[in-house]
Design a protein around this motif. Sequence first.
Motif, PDB file in Angstrom:
ATOM      1  N   HIS A 142      -3.825   7.118  -5.043  1.00 52.21           N
ATOM      2  CA  HIS A 142      -3.085   5.885  -4.756  1.00 52.21           C
ATOM      3  C   HIS A 142      -3.912   4.919  -3.911  1.00 52.21           C
ATOM      4  O   HIS A 142      -3.567   3.755  -3.778  1.00 52.21           O
ATOM      5  CB  HIS A 142      -1.725   6.178  -4.121  1.00 52.21           C
ATOM      6  CG  HIS A 142      -1.790   6.856  -2.802  1.00 52.21           C
ATOM      7  ND1 HIS A 142      -1.946   8.209  -2.678  1.00 52.21           N
ATOM      8  CD2 HIS A 142      -1.752   6.356  -1.555  1.00 52.21           C
ATOM      9  CE1 HIS A 142      -1.989   8.516  -1.396  1.00 52.21           C
ATOM     10  NE2 HIS A 142      -1.881   7.421  -0.710  1.00 52.21           N
ATOM     11  N   CYS A 143      -5.042   5.386  -3.373  1.00 55.66           N
ATOM     12  CA  CYS A 143      -5.934   4.481  -2.652  1.00 55.66           C
ATOM     13  C   CYS A 143      -6.447   3.387  -3.594  1.00 55.66           C
ATOM     14  O   CYS A 143      -6.744   2.278  -3.143  1.00 55.66           O
ATOM     15  CB  CYS A 143      -7.095   5.233  -2.009  1.00 55.66           C
ATOM     16  SG  CYS A 143      -8.240   5.990  -3.181  1.00 55.66           S
ATOM     17  N   GLN A 149     -10.903   6.350   0.136  1.00 52.70           N
ATOM     18  CA  GLN A 149      -9.716   7.182   0.353  1.00 52.70           C
ATOM     19  C   GLN A 149      -8.979   6.805   1.635  1.00 52.70           C
ATOM     20  O   GLN A 149      -7.765   6.949   1.712  1.00 52.70           O
ATOM     21  CB  GLN A 149     -10.087   8.654   0.327  1.00 52.70           C
ATOM     22  CG  GLN A 149     -10.549   9.055  -1.054  1.00 52.70           C
ATOM     23  CD  GLN A 149     -10.544  10.531  -1.288  1.00 52.70           C
ATOM     24  OE1 GLN A 149      -9.748  10.988  -2.090  1.00 52.70           O
ATOM     25  NE2 GLN A 149     -11.393  11.256  -0.606  1.00 52.70           N
ATOM     26  N   CYS A 150      -9.701   6.309   2.623  1.00 51.28           N
ATOM     27  CA  CYS A 150      -9.047   5.842   3.850  1.00 51.28           C
ATOM     28  C   CYS A 150      -8.120   4.659   3.575  1.00 51.28           C
ATOM     29  O   CYS A 150      -7.159   4.432   4.320  1.00 51.28           O
ATOM     30  CB  CYS A 150     -10.087   5.435   4.894  1.00 51.28           C
ATOM     31  SG  CYS A 150     -10.936   6.820   5.666  1.00 51.28           S
ATOM     32  N   LEU A 151      -8.397   3.937   2.503  1.00 54.41           N
ATOM     33  CA  LEU A 151      -7.558   2.784   2.158  1.00 54.41           C
ATOM     34  C   LEU A 151      -6.147   3.193   1.758  1.00 54.41           C
ATOM     35  O   LEU A 151      -5.258   2.350   1.687  1.00 54.41           O
ATOM     36  CB  LEU A 151      -8.211   1.963   1.039  1.00 54.41           C
ATOM     37  CG  LEU A 151      -9.588   1.384   1.361  1.00 54.41           C
ATOM     38  CD1 LEU A 151     -10.129   0.633   0.156  1.00 54.41           C
ATOM     39  CD2 LEU A 151      -9.551   0.498   2.594  1.00 54.41           C
ATOM     40  N   GLU A 180      -6.781  -2.323  -5.034  1.00 52.40           N
ATOM     41  CA  GLU A 180      -6.425  -3.442  -5.914  1.00 52.40           C
ATOM     42  C   GLU A 180      -5.642  -4.504  -5.135  1.00 52.40           C
ATOM     43  O   GLU A 180      -5.920  -5.697  -5.260  1.00 52.40           O
ATOM     44  CB  GLU A 180      -5.611  -2.927  -7.100  1.00 52.40           C
ATOM     45  CG  GLU A 180      -5.290  -3.962  -8.133  1.00 52.40           C
ATOM     46  CD  GLU A 180      -6.512  -4.434  -8.905  1.00 52.40           C
ATOM     47  OE1 GLU A 180      -6.556  -5.640  -9.217  1.00 52.40           O
ATOM     48  OE2 GLU A 180      -7.400  -3.622  -9.182  1.00 52.40           O
ATOM     49  N   LEU A 181      -4.675  -4.080  -4.342  1.00 49.65           N
ATOM     50  CA  LEU A 181      -3.883  -5.036  -3.550  1.00 49.65           C
ATOM     51  C   LEU A 181      -4.741  -5.773  -2.526  1.00 49.65           C
ATOM     52  O   LEU A 181      -4.487  -6.944  -2.224  1.00 49.65           O
ATOM     53  CB  LEU A 181      -2.732  -4.319  -2.849  1.00 49.65           C
ATOM     54  CG  LEU A 181      -1.610  -3.824  -3.753  1.00 49.65           C
ATOM     55  CD1 LEU A 181      -0.613  -2.983  -2.958  1.00 49.65           C
ATOM     56  CD2 LEU A 181      -0.906  -4.987  -4.427  1.00 49.65           C
ATOM     57  N   LEU A 182      -5.749  -5.109  -2.003  1.00 51.81           N
ATOM     58  CA  LEU A 182      -6.631  -5.738  -1.016  1.00 51.81           C
ATOM     59  C   LEU A 182      -7.468  -6.867  -1.600  1.00 51.81           C
ATOM     60  O   LEU A 182      -8.091  -7.633  -0.853  1.00 51.81           O
ATOM     61  CB  LEU A 182      -7.539  -4.691  -0.373  1.00 51.81           C
ATOM     62  CG  LEU A 182      -6.849  -3.784   0.637  1.00 51.81           C
ATOM     63  CD1 LEU A 182      -7.713  -2.582   0.963  1.00 51.81           C
ATOM     64  CD2 LEU A 182      -6.472  -4.558   1.892  1.00 51.81           C
ATOM     65  N   GLN A 183      -7.469  -7.009  -2.902  1.00 55.30           N
ATOM     66  CA  GLN A 183      -8.188  -8.116  -3.528  1.00 55.30           C
ATOM     67  C   GLN A 183      -7.427  -9.435  -3.343  1.00 55.30           C
ATOM     68  O   GLN A 183      -7.985 -10.505  -3.561  1.00 55.30           O
ATOM     69  CB  GLN A 183      -8.399  -7.844  -5.023  1.00 55.30           C
ATOM     70  CG  GLN A 183      -9.104  -6.547  -5.332  1.00 55.30           C
ATOM     71  CD  GLN A 183     -10.452  -6.401  -4.659  1.00 55.30           C
ATOM     72  OE1 GLN A 183     -11.291  -7.296  -4.715  1.00 55.30           O
ATOM     73  NE2 GLN A 183     -10.653  -5.274  -3.999  1.00 55.30           N
ATOM     74  N   TYR A 184      -6.168  -9.347  -2.915  1.00 54.87           N
ATOM     75  CA  TYR A 184      -5.324 -10.531  -2.760  1.00 54.87           C
ATOM     76  C   TYR A 184      -5.215 -10.940  -1.296  1.00 54.87           C
ATOM     77  O   TYR A 184      -4.846 -10.131  -0.442  1.00 54.87           O
ATOM     78  CB  TYR A 184      -3.929 -10.270  -3.333  1.00 54.87           C
ATOM     79  CG  TYR A 184      -3.966  -9.957  -4.798  1.00 54.87           C
ATOM     80  CD1 TYR A 184      -4.059 -10.981  -5.735  1.00 54.87           C
ATOM     81  CD2 TYR A 184      -3.941  -8.639  -5.244  1.00 54.87           C
ATOM     82  CE1 TYR A 184      -4.119 -10.699  -7.097  1.00 54.87           C
ATOM     83  CE2 TYR A 184      -4.001  -8.352  -6.607  1.00 54.87           C
ATOM     84  CZ  TYR A 184      -4.090  -9.390  -7.516  1.00 54.87           C
ATOM     85  OH  TYR A 184      -4.151  -9.105  -8.852  1.00 54.87           O
ATOM     86  N   LYS A 240     -12.397   2.664  -9.704  1.00 52.45           N
ATOM     87  CA  LYS A 240     -11.315   2.750 -10.691  1.00 52.45           C
ATOM     88  C   LYS A 240     -11.809   3.329 -12.014  1.00 52.45           C
ATOM     89  O   LYS A 240     -11.001   3.749 -12.837  1.00 52.45           O
ATOM     90  CB  LYS A 240     -10.704   1.367 -10.909  1.00 52.45           C
ATOM     91  CG  LYS A 240      -9.981   0.842  -9.679  1.00 52.45           C
ATOM     92  CD  LYS A 240      -9.463  -0.544  -9.882  1.00 52.45           C
ATOM     93  CE  LYS A 240      -8.284  -0.502 -10.812  1.00 52.45           C
ATOM     94  NZ  LYS A 240      -7.660  -1.814 -11.012  1.00 52.45           N
ATOM     95  N   GLU A 241     -13.093   3.359 -12.218  1.00 50.33           N
ATOM     96  CA  GLU A 241     -13.660   3.918 -13.442  1.00 50.33           C
ATOM     97  C   GLU A 241     -13.459   5.431 -13.445  1.00 50.33           C
ATOM     98  O   GLU A 241     -13.636   6.078 -12.402  1.00 50.33           O
ATOM     99  CB  GLU A 241     -15.149   3.582 -13.559  1.00 50.33           C
ATOM    100  CG  GLU A 241     -15.441   2.102 -13.626  1.00 50.33           C
ATOM    101  CD  GLU A 241     -14.824   1.429 -14.836  1.00 50.33           C
ATOM    102  OE1 GLU A 241     -14.793   2.054 -15.915  1.00 50.33           O
ATOM    103  OE2 GLU A 241     -14.356   0.282 -14.695  1.00 50.33           O
ATOM    104  N   PRO A 242     -13.079   6.007 -14.584  1.00 47.65           N
ATOM    105  CA  PRO A 242     -12.771   7.446 -14.644  1.00 47.65           C
ATOM    106  C   PRO A 242     -13.878   8.355 -14.113  1.00 47.65           C
ATOM    107  O   PRO A 242     -13.582   9.366 -13.475  1.00 47.65           O
ATOM    108  CB  PRO A 242     -12.530   7.700 -16.136  1.00 47.65           C
ATOM    109  CG  PRO A 242     -12.116   6.378 -16.681  1.00 47.65           C
ATOM    110  CD  PRO A 242     -12.855   5.349 -15.876  1.00 47.65           C
ATOM    111  N   GLU A 243     -15.144   7.985 -14.338  1.00 44.56           N
ATOM    112  CA  GLU A 243     -16.222   8.867 -13.875  1.00 44.56           C
ATOM    113  C   GLU A 243     -16.330   8.922 -12.359  1.00 44.56           C
ATOM    114  O   GLU A 243     -16.927   9.854 -11.811  1.00 44.56           O
ATOM    115  CB  GLU A 243     -17.575   8.491 -14.504  1.00 44.56           C
ATOM    116  CG  GLU A 243     -18.091   7.117 -14.125  1.00 44.56           C
ATOM    117  CD  GLU A 243     -17.716   6.032 -15.127  1.00 44.56           C
ATOM    118  OE1 GLU A 243     -18.421   5.012 -15.164  1.00 44.56           O
ATOM    119  OE2 GLU A 243     -16.735   6.184 -15.866  1.00 44.56           O
TER     120      GLU A 243
END
Length: 131
Positions: free
Chosen positions: A64-65, A19-21, A70-74, A52-55
Amino acid sequence: METDDQAKNRFQSELEFVQCLANPNYLNFLAQRGFLRDRPFINYLKYLLYWKEPEYAKFLKYPHCLHMLELLQYEHFRKELVNAQCAKFIDEQQLLHWQHYSRKRTRLQQALAEQQQAPQQPPQHGNASAK
């Protein structure tokens, strides 16, 4: 093997970190300190994609974290975060999104409330207006 307490602590720590992300200033802090160039840290960010998995995502207060994760993967995104102007831009865009979302949601709720309050008129058959 992890105990129940250890698993609970790891879950809470990872939840807080993910969440800090959502905070672009925190991402800028991490980038300026070199964390986003550190291979073990980058691998950790990849590992965290399970959120990212619903559970797991259902526990997030700031979903939105996940977009930031996801963007941090790039690599390009991680490099750009060193620049404080980049973090400021992301912060401003988030604010604009929230403002637009709030206004749009309020309008939709008002329209729905008005629609529900309008009395239901039975359909007129034939030429009811001509007497």
